[in-house]
Design a protein around this motif. Sequence first.
Motif, PDB file in Angstrom:
ATOM      1  N   ALA A  67       4.570   8.755  -7.678  1.00 30.94           N
ATOM      2  CA  ALA A  67       4.108  10.151  -7.730  1.00 30.94           C
ATOM      3  C   ALA A  67       2.827  10.262  -8.534  1.00 30.94           C
ATOM      4  N   GLU A  68       2.708   9.488  -9.620  1.00 30.40           N
ATOM      5  CA  GLU A  68       1.503   9.531 -10.455  1.00 30.40           C
ATOM      6  C   GLU A  68       0.302   8.980  -9.697  1.00 30.40           C
ATOM      7  N   LEU A  69       0.512   7.893  -8.943  1.00 31.75           N
ATOM      8  CA  LEU A  69      -0.589   7.326  -8.161  1.00 31.75           C
ATOM      9  C   LEU A  69      -1.083   8.313  -7.096  1.00 31.75           C
ATOM     10  N   LEU A  70      -0.126   8.969  -6.416  1.00 34.03           N
ATOM     11  CA  LEU A  70      -0.533   9.951  -5.412  1.00 34.03           C
ATOM     12  C   LEU A  70      -1.252  11.147  -6.021  1.00 34.03           C
ATOM     13  N   ALA A  71      -0.771  11.561  -7.207  1.00 29.77           N
ATOM     14  CA  ALA A  71      -1.419  12.697  -7.873  1.00 29.77           C
ATOM     15  C   ALA A  71      -2.838  12.341  -8.292  1.00 29.77           C
ATOM     16  N   ASN A  72      -3.022  11.126  -8.824  1.00 29.59           N
ATOM     17  CA  ASN A  72      -4.384  10.718  -9.207  1.00 29.59           C
ATOM     18  C   ASN A  72      -5.307  10.608  -7.993  1.00 29.59           C
ATOM     19  N   ALA A  73      -4.745  10.193  -6.857  1.00 28.09           N
ATOM     20  CA  ALA A  73      -5.563  10.101  -5.650  1.00 28.09           C
ATOM     21  C   ALA A  73      -5.774  11.457  -4.993  1.00 28.09           C
ATOM     22  N   GLY A  74      -4.917  12.460  -5.334  1.00 28.42           N
ATOM     23  CA  GLY A  74      -5.050  13.787  -4.768  1.00 28.42           C
ATOM     24  C   GLY A  74      -4.561  13.876  -3.349  1.00 28.42           C
ATOM     25  N   VAL A  75      -3.566  13.062  -2.971  1.00 28.17           N
ATOM     26  CA  VAL A  75      -3.048  13.063  -1.603  1.00 28.17           C
ATOM     27  C   VAL A  75      -1.532  13.118  -1.651  1.00 28.17           C
ATOM     28  N   TYR A  76      -0.919  13.380  -0.437  1.00 30.86           N
ATOM     29  CA  TYR A  76       0.536  13.420  -0.337  1.00 30.86           C
ATOM     30  C   TYR A  76       1.097  12.061   0.096  1.00 30.86           C
ATOM     31  N   ASN A  77       0.413  11.337   0.949  1.00 30.56           N
ATOM     32  CA  ASN A  77       0.888  10.034   1.370  1.00 30.56           C
ATOM     33  C   ASN A  77      -0.289   9.171   1.764  1.00 30.56           C
ATOM     34  N   VAL A  78      -0.002   7.870   1.888  1.00 32.31           N
ATOM     35  CA  VAL A  78      -1.026   6.899   2.260  1.00 32.31           C
ATOM     36  C   VAL A  78      -0.430   6.002   3.327  1.00 32.31           C
ATOM     37  N   VAL A  79      -1.113   5.909   4.469  1.00 36.00           N
ATOM     38  CA  VAL A  79      -0.707   5.028   5.554  1.00 36.00           C
ATOM     39  C   VAL A  79      -1.810   3.995   5.734  1.00 36.00           C
ATOM     40  N   LEU A  80      -1.469   2.733   5.646  1.00 35.05           N
ATOM     41  CA  LEU A  80      -2.456   1.654   5.701  1.00 35.05           C
ATOM     42  C   LEU A  80      -2.109   0.726   6.856  1.00 35.05           C
ATOM     43  N   ARG A  81      -3.135   0.389   7.650  1.00 35.17           N
ATOM     44  CA  ARG A  81      -2.927  -0.556   8.744  1.00 35.17           C
ATOM     45  C   ARG A  81      -3.608  -1.867   8.366  1.00 35.17           C
ATOM     46  N   ARG A  82      -2.777  -2.918   8.224  1.00 35.14           N
ATOM     47  CA  ARG A  82      -3.263  -4.244   7.867  1.00 35.14           C
ATOM     48  C   ARG A  82      -2.605  -5.257   8.793  1.00 35.14           C
ATOM     49  N   ASP A  83      -3.403  -6.141   9.291  1.00 40.14           N
ATOM     50  CA  ASP A  83      -2.883  -7.196  10.167  1.00 40.14           C
ATOM     51  C   ASP A  83      -2.129  -6.596  11.362  1.00 40.14           C
ATOM     52  N   GLU A  84      -2.720  -5.554  11.935  1.00 43.65           N
ATOM     53  CA  GLU A  84      -2.177  -4.880  13.119  1.00 43.65           C
ATOM     54  C   GLU A  84      -0.832  -4.221  12.875  1.00 43.65           C
ATOM     55  N   VAL A  85      -0.476  -4.061  11.584  1.00 44.57           N
ATOM     56  CA  VAL A  85       0.795  -3.404  11.233  1.00 44.57           C
ATOM     57  C   VAL A  85       0.478  -2.118  10.494  1.00 44.57           C
ATOM     58  N   ARG A  86       1.029  -1.003  10.996  1.00 51.18           N
ATOM     59  CA  ARG A  86       0.813   0.311  10.361  1.00 51.18           C
ATOM     60  C   ARG A  86       1.983   0.548   9.411  1.00 51.18           C
ATOM     61  N   GLN A  87       1.651   0.794   8.130  1.00 47.88           N
ATOM     62  CA  GLN A  87       2.692   0.883   7.095  1.00 47.88           C
ATOM     63  C   GLN A  87       2.465   2.106   6.222  1.00 47.88           C
ATOM     64  N   LEU A  88       3.540   2.845   5.971  1.00 47.16           N
ATOM     65  CA  LEU A  88       3.495   3.961   5.033  1.00 47.16           C
ATOM     66  C   LEU A  88       3.620   3.363   3.633  1.00 47.16           C
ATOM     67  N   VAL A  89       2.496   3.292   2.938  1.00 48.72           N
ATOM     68  CA  VAL A  89       2.481   2.617   1.638  1.00 48.72           C
ATOM     69  C   VAL A  89       3.013   3.517   0.549  1.00 48.72           C
ATOM     70  N   LEU A  90       2.446   4.736   0.439  1.00 47.26           N
ATOM     71  CA  LEU A  90       2.886   5.703  -0.572  1.00 47.26           C
ATOM     72  C   LEU A  90       3.193   7.013   0.129  1.00 47.26           C
ATOM     73  N   SER A  91       4.217   7.696  -0.385  1.00 49.90           N
ATOM     74  CA  SER A  91       4.583   8.955   0.260  1.00 49.90           C
ATOM     75  C   SER A  91       5.236   9.891  -0.744  1.00 49.90           C
ATOM     76  N   SER A  92       5.131  11.172  -0.401  1.00 49.18           N
ATOM     77  CA  SER A  92       5.787  12.225  -1.174  1.00 49.18           C
ATOM     78  C   SER A  92       6.056  13.373  -0.232  1.00 49.18           C
ATOM     79  N   PRO A  93       6.904  14.312  -0.607  1.00 50.65           N
ATOM     80  CA  PRO A  93       7.212  15.425   0.295  1.00 50.65           C
ATOM     81  C   PRO A  93       5.969  16.267   0.595  1.00 50.65           C
ATOM     82  N   ILE A  94       5.784  16.614   1.897  1.00 51.53           N
ATOM     83  CA  ILE A  94       4.672  17.479   2.311  1.00 51.53           C
ATOM     84  C   ILE A  94       5.224  18.889   2.482  1.00 51.53           C
ATOM     85  N   PRO A  95       4.667  19.894   1.744  1.00 55.60           N
ATOM     86  CA  PRO A  95       5.257  21.239   1.755  1.00 55.60           C
ATOM     87  C   PRO A  95       5.181  21.926   3.103  1.00 55.60           C
TER      88      PRO A  95
END
Length: 466
Positions: A67-95
Motif C-alpha cells: 500500500a505504501e509503494l502504491l501511495a508513493n507512486a500515486g496509482v491504484y495498481n501496476v500491471v507489468l508485461r515481461r517475457d510475454e507474460v502479463r502480471q499484476l504486480v501491485l494492486s489495491s482496491p479501486i473505488p
Amino acid sequence: MRRFLNTLSGRFLMLTAAFVMLAEVLILVPSVARFREDYLLLRLEKAQIASLALLAADDMIAPDLEAELLANAGVYNVVLRRDEVRQLVLSSPIPVPVEQTYDLRFAGPLGLIRDTFMDVLDKQGVIRVIGEPVESGGQQIEVALERGPMRKAMLEHGARVLVFSALISMVTALLLFLAVRRLLVVPIRRVVTHMTAYAEAPEDARRVIAPTAGIRELREAEEALQMMQTQLIGALRQKERLAQLGGAVAKISHDLRNILTTAQLFADRLSASDDPAVARAAPKLVGSIRRAVSLCESTLTFGRAEEPPPQIARVPLRRLMEEVAEAESLVADASVGCLIDVAPNMVIRADGEQLYRVLGNLVRNARQALETAGRPGTIELSAGEGEEEWWIKVGDTGPGLPPKAREHLFTAFQGGARKGGSGLGLAISAELVRGHGGRLDLLRSDSDGTEFIIRLPKGAGLSALV
C-alpha cells in the motif's frame, strides 16, 4: 484613462498586451498537454520502481508495504508485461470503475491536446494509462490512477503559465510603449505642434518646420510639410501684393474712366465737323474711346473677381477682325503684316465687345512677340465652323513662348509671355471665352511661331445664323 486610450501610445500599449496574451494562450494549451504527459510518464516510472520491490522479494511483500509503494507512486495498481507474460504486480482496491484508457505509446500532439481537454472537463474518476517501461524493464506497463490530482496539477500549471505570460506581456508592452513614444509619438507630436504654431501665423517664415526626424517616413513627412509651408508663404505674400495691386489698378481705372468719358464727349462733337477727314476719323476715335471706357469698367469688374455675362448677338467675324487689325496698326505696318482668312459673310453669335477684347489681346501679344524678336513676321487670323462649334485661330511666325510662360499661361500675373508683361490679358481672355461656354487653348508654340484657338459652342442661344 479614457483619454490615454484615445492616444496613439495608449492604443499601441493595449494592442501589444492583447497580442502578447493571445500568443501566450496559444502556447498555454500545448504547454498543459505536455505537462499532463510528463505527469503520467512520471507516474509510470514511479510505478515501475515500486514493482521492482516486489520482484526483488520473490513475489512476497507485506500488504502495508504494498500500500505504501502504491501511495508513493500515486496509482491504484501496476500491471507489468515481461517475457510475454502479463502480471499484476501491485494492486489495491479501486473505488470506481475505470472510465478511460490512455495509451501513451501511440499518442500524437493532437491526441494529447484532446485528452487534456477531456481530463480538464471531467473532475473525478479513475483512468488507466499504458506506457513503455524505462531501462528495458519489460514490454509494457499499465497503471490505474485517480484523475482528480492530475487535473488539479494541470490547472495549477496553467495558472502559473498565465501569470507568467501576464508579466511578460506587461513588461513587453511597457518597453514597446516607451520605444514607440520615443521613436514615433514624440516626432509626430513635434510635427503637430509645428502645424498648430504655423496655422496661427501662416505668413511667419520663422515657423516653418526644419526636418530633423531620423525615421525615413517621418523625415519625408516633415520635408513635405516644409515644402508646403514655404509655398504657402509665397502664395500668401503674392496674394497680398496682388490685392494691393488690384486696389491700385481699380483706383486708376476709375479715374481713367472719368477722363475718357470727358474725351468721348469731345469726340462726339468732332463727328459733327464739316471737315470730311475729321468726320471720317471721328467714328473710329469714338469707337476707340468707347472701348477704352469699357476696358476700364471691365478692369473694375475684374478687381471684383467677376466678369459680366456675355450679351449674345450677331457678330460679323471678318469685320471684327479687321477692326482689331486696324486698331493694332497691322494694316499699314511694313514689318508686321496681318492675314485674315475668313469668309466675308461669316456670322457667329457672341458678345462682340468681349470677343473684340479676346482677339485684341491675342493679336497684341503676337505683334509684341514679333517686335521683341526684332524680325518681320505675319499674324494670321482664320476661322471656321463645324456641326457643334465655331473655331477661331490666331497664329504668328514669332519665336514662340518661353517654357516658363507655358506653365502658367492663363494665370493672372504669372503667365506673361514677354519681359514686363503681367499675363493679365490671357487670363481675362480665357475667362471671357469660358463665359461663352467655350475654351481658349494653345495649339502650338515652337521656333516656327505660336497659335491659339478659340472654340465657341453652337448650343441653345448660340446657334449659327445663315
